[in-house]
Design an enzyme around this catalytic site. Structure first.
Site, PDB file in Angstrom:
ATOM      1  CE  LYS A  66      -4.181   1.772   0.470  1.00  0.00           C
ATOM      2  NZ  LYS A  66      -3.866   2.675  -0.656  1.00  0.00           N
ATOM      3  CE  LYS A  90       3.743   6.748   6.311  1.00  0.00           C
ATOM      4  NZ  LYS A  90       3.465   7.718   5.234  1.00  0.00           N
ATOM      5  CE  LYS A 102       4.699   7.725  -1.249  1.00  0.00           C
ATOM      6  NZ  LYS A 102       4.082   8.019   0.051  1.00  0.00           N
ATOM      7  CB  THR A 185      -2.769  12.966   5.394  1.00  0.00           C
ATOM      8  OG1 THR A 185      -3.101  11.889   4.520  1.00  0.00           O
ATOM      9  CG2 THR A 185      -1.309  12.850   5.795  1.00  0.00           C
ATOM     10  CB  SER A 344      -5.904   4.474   2.277  1.00  0.00           C
ATOM     11  OG  SER A 344      -5.706   5.620   1.488  1.00  0.00           O
TER      12      SER A 344
HETATM   13  N1  LIG Z   1      -1.578  12.990   0.521  1.00  0.00           N
HETATM   14  C1  LIG Z   1      -1.482  12.115   1.507  1.00  0.00           C
HETATM   15  O1  LIG Z   1      -2.488  11.471   1.894  1.00  0.00           O
HETATM   16  C2  LIG Z   1      -0.186  11.891   2.207  1.00  0.00           C
HETATM   17  C3  LIG Z   1       0.917  12.673   1.951  1.00  0.00           C
HETATM   18  N2  LIG Z   1       2.048  12.510   2.711  1.00  0.00           N
HETATM   19  C4  LIG Z   1       3.221  13.325   2.493  1.00  0.00           C
HETATM   20  O2  LIG Z   1       2.906  14.690   2.755  1.00  0.00           O
HETATM   21  C5  LIG Z   1       3.700  15.540   1.912  1.00  0.00           C
HETATM   22  C6  LIG Z   1       2.775  16.457   1.129  1.00  0.00           C
HETATM   23  O3  LIG Z   1       1.897  15.682   0.339  1.00  0.00           O
HETATM   24  P1  LIG Z   1       0.553  16.291  -0.283  1.00  0.00           P
HETATM   25  O4  LIG Z   1       0.056  17.371   0.573  1.00  0.00           O
HETATM   26  O5  LIG Z   1      -0.308  15.132  -0.607  1.00  0.00           O
HETATM   27  O6  LIG Z   1       1.093  16.886  -1.644  1.00  0.00           O
HETATM   28  P2  LIG Z   1       0.447  18.055  -2.542  1.00  0.00           P
HETATM   29  O7  LIG Z   1       1.000  17.882  -3.879  1.00  0.00           O
HETATM   30  O8  LIG Z   1      -1.029  18.097  -2.353  1.00  0.00           O
HETATM   31  O9  LIG Z   1       1.044  19.379  -1.877  1.00  0.00           O
HETATM   32  C7  LIG Z   1       2.404  19.631  -1.778  1.00  0.00           C
HETATM   33  C8  LIG Z   1       2.594  21.044  -1.285  1.00  0.00           C
HETATM   34  O10 LIG Z   1       3.980  21.273  -1.066  1.00  0.00           O
HETATM   35  C9  LIG Z   1       4.331  22.509  -1.681  1.00  0.00           C
HETATM   36  N3  LIG Z   1       5.746  22.511  -1.987  1.00  0.00           N
HETATM   37  C10 LIG Z   1       6.421  21.851  -2.940  1.00  0.00           C
HETATM   38  N4  LIG Z   1       7.728  22.173  -2.899  1.00  0.00           N
HETATM   39  C11 LIG Z   1       7.869  23.053  -1.882  1.00  0.00           C
HETATM   40  C12 LIG Z   1       8.960  23.771  -1.345  1.00  0.00           C
HETATM   41  N5  LIG Z   1      10.185  23.619  -1.847  1.00  0.00           N
HETATM   42  N6  LIG Z   1       8.739  24.612  -0.299  1.00  0.00           N
HETATM   43  C13 LIG Z   1       7.497  24.771   0.212  1.00  0.00           C
HETATM   44  N7  LIG Z   1       6.429  24.122  -0.263  1.00  0.00           N
HETATM   45  C14 LIG Z   1       6.603  23.275  -1.297  1.00  0.00           C
HETATM   46  C15 LIG Z   1       3.436  22.607  -2.899  1.00  0.00           C
HETATM   47  O11 LIG Z   1       3.337  23.930  -3.375  1.00  0.00           O
HETATM   48  C16 LIG Z   1       2.135  22.111  -2.290  1.00  0.00           C
HETATM   49  O12 LIG Z   1       1.509  23.167  -1.589  1.00  0.00           O
HETATM   50  C17 LIG Z   1       4.556  14.604   1.068  1.00  0.00           C
HETATM   51  O13 LIG Z   1       5.780  14.398   1.716  1.00  0.00           O
HETATM   52  C18 LIG Z   1       3.741  13.314   1.070  1.00  0.00           C
HETATM   53  O14 LIG Z   1       4.538  12.185   0.825  1.00  0.00           O
HETATM   54  C19 LIG Z   1       2.115  11.586   3.717  1.00  0.00           C
HETATM   55  C20 LIG Z   1       1.057  10.780   3.991  1.00  0.00           C
HETATM   56  C21 LIG Z   1      -0.154  10.804   3.206  1.00  0.00           C
HETATM   57  O1  LIG Z   2      -3.192   6.280   1.490  1.00  0.00           O
HETATM   58  C1  LIG Z   2      -2.292   5.548   1.091  1.00  0.00           C
HETATM   59  O2  LIG Z   2      -2.450   4.407   0.726  1.00  0.00           O
HETATM   60  C2  LIG Z   2      -0.863   5.997   0.998  1.00  0.00           C
HETATM   61  C3  LIG Z   2      -0.525   7.297   1.625  1.00  0.00           C
HETATM   62  C4  LIG Z   2       0.931   7.548   1.443  1.00  0.00           C
HETATM   63  O3  LIG Z   2       1.448   7.480   0.342  1.00  0.00           O
HETATM   64  C5  LIG Z   2       1.741   7.845   2.602  1.00  0.00           C
HETATM   65  O4  LIG Z   2       1.293   7.609   3.728  1.00  0.00           O
HETATM   66  O5  LIG Z   2       2.888   8.294   2.427  1.00  0.00           O
END
Ligand SMILES: NC(=O)C1=CN([C@@H]2O[C@H](COP(=O)(O)OP(=O)(O)OC[C@H]3O[C@@H](n4cnc5c(N)ncnc54)[C@H](O)[C@@H]3O)[C@@H](O)[C@H]2O)C=CC1
Ligand SMILES: O=C(O)CCC(=O)C(=O)O
Length: 411
Positions: A66, A90, A102, A185, A344
């Site tokens: 996952k 995790k 991933k 998240t 999820s």
């Molecule tokens: N979406 C999810 O359910 C999950 C996400 N994560 C982690 O959380 C983090 C963010 O993921 P999401 O919010 O889903 O991605 P997203 O694509 O929705 O948002 C990413 C954000 O980071 C910003 N960003 C990119 N480069 C940057 C920089 N250099 N400085 C400041 N801001 C910057 C972008 O502008 C955007 O606002 C990642 O590390 C991801 O692996 C972890 C667990 C679950």
């Molecule tokens: O919701 C999922 O299956 C994965 C979320 C994820 O990529 C993460 O926890 O980093």
């Protein structure tokens, strides 16, 4: 330090603390399968462009693999490998019946039109459809992807295998997505923070917050902090950073982002240097964007008392050492951001049962899982006299090791 070296180092420290047999350690470290595919699509102007896509399946001892799919220019096999391994620990920390995987494509989604993104997602799915599956490997969104990306993956996968909503999570609600998954998240990050603060008799309302990244995770974390009376005093995204020492009006900022697509020219805050954001005076720093942002170059200057790792691997091990000497408490990624994969799991369960939960049940169950995982981590910290990161790693690695030993190896 590169993401894979950092993740391996944390795993190896945990393996040593647990006294794992060296052969078992090696078997847990090596990924189950690494997939690398070429994805060529016609651009809207008719020219061809090629991208490289990855899906790394790290471990399946505890259940189907996952993890999210990331679209970002810096996606590389080492980073995807590290992220896949982190998913294994995790899901075990959260105690949900999954392994870890991933995926990602090295592309800048901001440079692609919607139809180009759709073609790319469909080609990628065609190349990996026979290696994913409801009981095999279940993708979800990550950086640069969203519910629409999952809808295209589901549609493309279903052409080969019949209608299969449970093959991806983080889907639109109209296609069997779970209520609460989009927020999960960020909300989970806040539940995790509440569990940590409760130990000290504190609440979110007692603290100031700085948030790096304002996408899915950052916006929901900011909203949930704001709703609980916490003061968000600085926020950034890829286009820049803003601050207001009296607290940013988060609902107004969310509206501004909706209208303008970014944080620029928000009237309720001043602009600031994005590099300064991570070392800005605050109680709680929440990195919600990229990995490796807190490193040996800036760790000594971090002023936060708490770092809540909403992003994956935002702190490298060299920074960990510096921060621990300064007394900074770090809530590690494999726990802090586990709310996403936990909901999820609820989505997958609902799809398999063909029965939808209401949002109240989703959030109630999420809180239960996050609170229990915190207690389990604290027990490991006590038994092994270690910090929260090693508490989480030893918890996750031990659960996966036990499952692996029960299953055994072919003779
Ligand atoms: N979406 C999810 O359910 C999950 C996400 N994560 C982690 O959380 C983090 C963010 O993921 P999401 O919010 O889903 O991605 P997203 O694509 O929705 O948002 C990413 C954000 O980071 C910003 N960003 C990119 N480069 C940057 C920089 N250099 N400085 C400041 N801001 C910057 C972008 O502008 C955007 O606002 C990642 O590390 C991801 O692996 C972890 C667990 C679950
Ligand atoms: O919701 C999922 O299956 C994965 C979320 C994820 O990529 C993460 O926890 O980093």
């Amino acid at each position: 330090m590169n993401a894979l070296a950092a993740t391996n180092r944390n795993f190896q420290r945990a393996a040593r603390i647990l006294g794992l047999d060296s052969k078992l350690e090696m078997s847990l470290l090596i990924p189950f399968r690494e997939i690398k595919v070429e994805c060529t699509i016609p651009k809207d102007d008719g020219t061809l462009v090629s991208y490289v896509g990855f899906r790394i399946q790290h471990d399946n001892a505890r259940g189907p693999m996952k993890g999210g799919i990331r679209y970002h220019p810096e996606v590389d096999p080492d980073e995807v490998n590290a992220l896949a391994q982190l998913m294994t620990w995790k899901t075990a920390v959260a105690d949900i019946p999954y392994g870890g995987a991933k995926g990602g494509i090295g592309c800048n989604p901001r440079d692609l039109s919607i139809s180009e993104l759709e073609r790319l997602t469909r080609v990628f799915t065609q190349k990996i459809h026979d290696l994913i599956g409801i009981q095999r490997d279940v993708p979800a969104p990550d950086m640069g992807t969203n519910a629409q990306t999952m809808a295209w993956m589901l549609d493309e996968y279903s052409k080969f295998h019949g209608h299969s909503p449970a093959v991806v999570t983080g889907k639109p609600i109209d296609l069997g997505g779970s209520l609460g998954r989009e927020a999960a998240t960020g909300l989970g990050v806040v539940y995790a923070t509440e569990a940590l603060f409760a130990e000290h008799g504190k609440t979110i309302a007692d603290h100031t917050f700085v948030i790096q990244g304002f996408g899915n995770v950052g916006t929901w974390a900011a909203k949930c902090v704001h709703e609980r009376g916490g003061k968000v005093i600085a926020v950034s995204d890829v286009t820049g950073a803003i601050k207001n020492p009296n607290g940013i009006d988060i609902p107004a900022l969310l509206q501004h982002k909706e209208d303008n697509g970014n944080l620029k020219d928000f009237p309720g805050a001043d602009t600031m240097d994005p590099d300064e954001l991570l070392v800005h005076e605050c109680d709680v720093l929440m990195p919600c964007a990229l990995g490796g942002v807190i490193n040996k170059e800036n760790a000594a200057d971090v002023k936060a008392k708490y770092i809540i790792e909403a992003a994956n691997h935002p702190t490298d091990p060299e920074a960990d050492e510096i921060l621990s000497k300064k007394g900074v408490v770090i809530l590690p990624d494999i726990y802090a951001n586990a709310g996403g994969v936990t909901v999820s799991y609820f989505e997958w369960v609902q799809n398999i049962q063909g029965f939808m939960w209401d949002e109240e049940k989703v959030n109630h169950e999420l809180k239960k899982y996050m609170t229990k995982a915190f207690r389990d981590i604290k027990s490991m910290c006590k038994v092994h006299n270690c910090d929260l990161r090693m508490g989480a790693f030893t918890l996750g690695v031990n659960r996966v090791a036990r499952a692996t030993l029960w299953r055994g190896w072919e003779a």
